[in-house]
Motif scaffolding. Structure first.
Motif, PDB file in Angstrom:
ATOM      1  N   LYS A 133      -9.093   2.558   3.670  1.00  0.00           N
ATOM      2  CA  LYS A 133      -9.209   1.251   3.003  1.00  0.00           C
ATOM      3  C   LYS A 133      -8.799   0.105   3.921  1.00  0.00           C
ATOM      4  O   LYS A 133      -9.514  -0.916   3.989  1.00  0.00           O
ATOM      5  N   PRO A 134      -7.679   0.204   4.668  1.00  0.00           N
ATOM      6  CA  PRO A 134      -7.361  -0.870   5.612  1.00  0.00           C
ATOM      7  C   PRO A 134      -8.443  -1.075   6.661  1.00  0.00           C
ATOM      8  O   PRO A 134      -8.721  -2.197   7.078  1.00  0.00           O
ATOM      9  N   LYS A 135      -9.064   0.042   7.086  1.00  0.00           N
ATOM     10  CA  LYS A 135     -10.132  -0.071   8.082  1.00  0.00           C
ATOM     11  C   LYS A 135     -11.307  -0.868   7.535  1.00  0.00           C
ATOM     12  O   LYS A 135     -11.848  -1.757   8.205  1.00  0.00           O
ATOM     13  N   ALA A 136     -11.706  -0.534   6.291  1.00  0.00           N
ATOM     14  CA  ALA A 136     -12.829  -1.260   5.680  1.00  0.00           C
ATOM     15  C   ALA A 136     -12.506  -2.732   5.476  1.00  0.00           C
ATOM     16  O   ALA A 136     -13.379  -3.591   5.571  1.00  0.00           O
ATOM     17  N   ARG A 137     -11.237  -3.027   5.208  1.00  0.00           N
ATOM     18  CA  ARG A 137     -10.847  -4.400   4.902  1.00  0.00           C
ATOM     19  C   ARG A 137     -10.623  -5.238   6.163  1.00  0.00           C
ATOM     20  O   ARG A 137     -10.878  -6.442   6.165  1.00  0.00           O
ATOM     21  N   LEU A 138     -10.164  -4.595   7.253  1.00  0.00           N
ATOM     22  CA  LEU A 138      -9.687  -5.346   8.393  1.00  0.00           C
ATOM     23  C   LEU A 138     -10.614  -5.314   9.607  1.00  0.00           C
ATOM     24  O   LEU A 138     -10.610  -6.248  10.419  1.00  0.00           O
ATOM     25  N   ARG A 139     -11.389  -4.235   9.774  1.00  0.00           N
ATOM     26  CA  ARG A 139     -12.197  -4.109  10.993  1.00  0.00           C
ATOM     27  C   ARG A 139     -13.488  -4.898  10.831  1.00  0.00           C
ATOM     28  O   ARG A 139     -14.264  -4.682   9.897  1.00  0.00           O
ATOM     29  N   ARG A 140     -13.741  -5.814  11.765  1.00  0.00           N
ATOM     30  CA  ARG A 140     -14.893  -6.712  11.665  1.00  0.00           C
ATOM     31  C   ARG A 140     -16.120  -6.139  12.362  1.00  0.00           C
ATOM     32  O   ARG A 140     -17.260  -6.380  11.939  1.00  0.00           O
ATOM     33  N   VAL A 141     -15.940  -5.361  13.447  1.00  0.00           N
ATOM     34  CA  VAL A 141     -17.058  -4.857  14.229  1.00  0.00           C
ATOM     35  C   VAL A 141     -17.015  -3.335  14.248  1.00  0.00           C
ATOM     36  O   VAL A 141     -15.970  -2.725  14.446  1.00  0.00           O
ATOM     37  N   GLY A 142     -18.160  -2.676  14.037  1.00  0.00           N
ATOM     38  CA  GLY A 142     -18.277  -1.235  14.180  1.00  0.00           C
ATOM     39  C   GLY A 142     -17.956  -0.457  12.926  1.00  0.00           C
ATOM     40  O   GLY A 142     -17.469  -0.936  11.945  1.00  0.00           O
TER      41      GLY A 142
END
Length: 298
Positions: free
Chosen positions: A289-298
């Motif tokens: 969930k943090p990855k989906a919320r925070l990562r902008r590229v890739g």
């Protein structure tokens, strides 16, 4: 005598438990002579070790007239039982068959391993023949006693070898005598209490690479940090002296853990074991969930 860094380390079985890499850390509570010759105190310390989650308790076994240096026998010593010779003191705190039978029965009921560091050949025979202990511990002071080491090896039991106050050359001779098939080594520094700058924890890896056997840590420091760092560096067993109270009379009490410290040590060892993981880089469920919320590229 160099095993090399790529040698596979085979765990050693002690009383049905495997001691080695990828196994739970085998935690030894050393009672030693901190029972002060009193079985009731020994049982209290066994209870404390059991409640903390230790795997084993360890004692020391001597035949005083053999193991006491001749120049020390008649030295007078102040004790809680009055002024006596050092030899008489050794007899005063030594457990014999009756006391060890009580200890053996008590540990059996709790499902605890117990063993001892024998300081002379008759003590090896006593522990092996009377009680069939799960392992022997070579005290750092006995590393160069090759007759004693040979007696331990000849029992066919696993041996835990402490390496305090010893040079690499002395350890080489000890390992040649004991063999490596059923050997666990313990990095140790025999200063009581041990200052941090003498811990030299990277020696754990040095011993592992040189001898190709499981390596643990026997600590004589105050506090928990150094013992916990040893686990993070791969120590497969940890041994610490335990006491009811560090202010009690006796040479080892001041460098020992009290009940609360022992509980915290075992708790934190188990947390570190879990935290070390398997070394495979992955994305954990908690990161999705943090990855989906925070990562902008890739």
């Amino acid at each position: 005598m160099t095993a090399g860094p790529n040698k596979t380390i085979t765990p050693v079985e002690i009383g049905g438990k495997l001691v080695g890499p990828d196994q739970p850390v085998y935690v030894i509570a050393e009672i030693g002579l901190n029972h002060n010759g009193d079985v009731a105190i020994a049982k209290q310390l066994i209870d404390i070790a059991h409640e903390a989650g230790c795997d084993a308790v360890k004692f020391q076994k001597r035949t005083p007239e053999i193991s006491t240096p001749k120049d020390m026998r008649d030295v007078m010593r102040e004790t809680p039982w009055g002024t006596m010779t050092y030899l008489d003191y050794r007899y005063r705190v030594e457990f014999e068959e009756e006391q060890y039978t009580e200890i053996d029965n008590y540990c059996s009921k709790l499902g605890m391993h117990w063993f001892a560091s024998p300081w002379d050949v008759p003590s090896v025979e006593f522990l092996a023949n009377k009680f069939d202990v799960v392992t022997f511990k070579v005290a750092s002071a006995s590393v160069t006693d090759l007759e004693l080491l040979t007696a331990m090896k000849n029992t066919g039991k696993p041996v835990i070898l402490s390496t305090g106050m010893s040079t690499i050359e002395e350890i080489d001779k000890a390992v040649e005598t004991l063999g490596t098939e059923k050997l666990v080594m313990m990095h140790a520094t025999s200063t009581y209490p041990m200052p941090a700058h003498e811990a030299n924890l990277r020696t754990i890896n040095t011993l592992r690479e040189r001898y190709g056997v499981p390596v643990g840590y026997s600590g004589h420091e105050t506090g928990l940090q150094i013992s916990l760092a040893a686990v993070a560096l791969g120590a497969v067993t940890v041994e610490r002296h335990i006491t009811l109270d560090r202010t009690m009379w006796g040479s080892d009490h001041s460098a020992s853990l009290e009940p609360g410290g022992l509980r915290h040590l075992v708790r934190d060892i188990r947390i570190i074991e879990e935290a070390l993981g398997d070394g495979v880089k992955r994305v954990f469920e908690g990161e999705i969930k943090p990855k989906a919320r925070l990562r902008r590229v890739g």
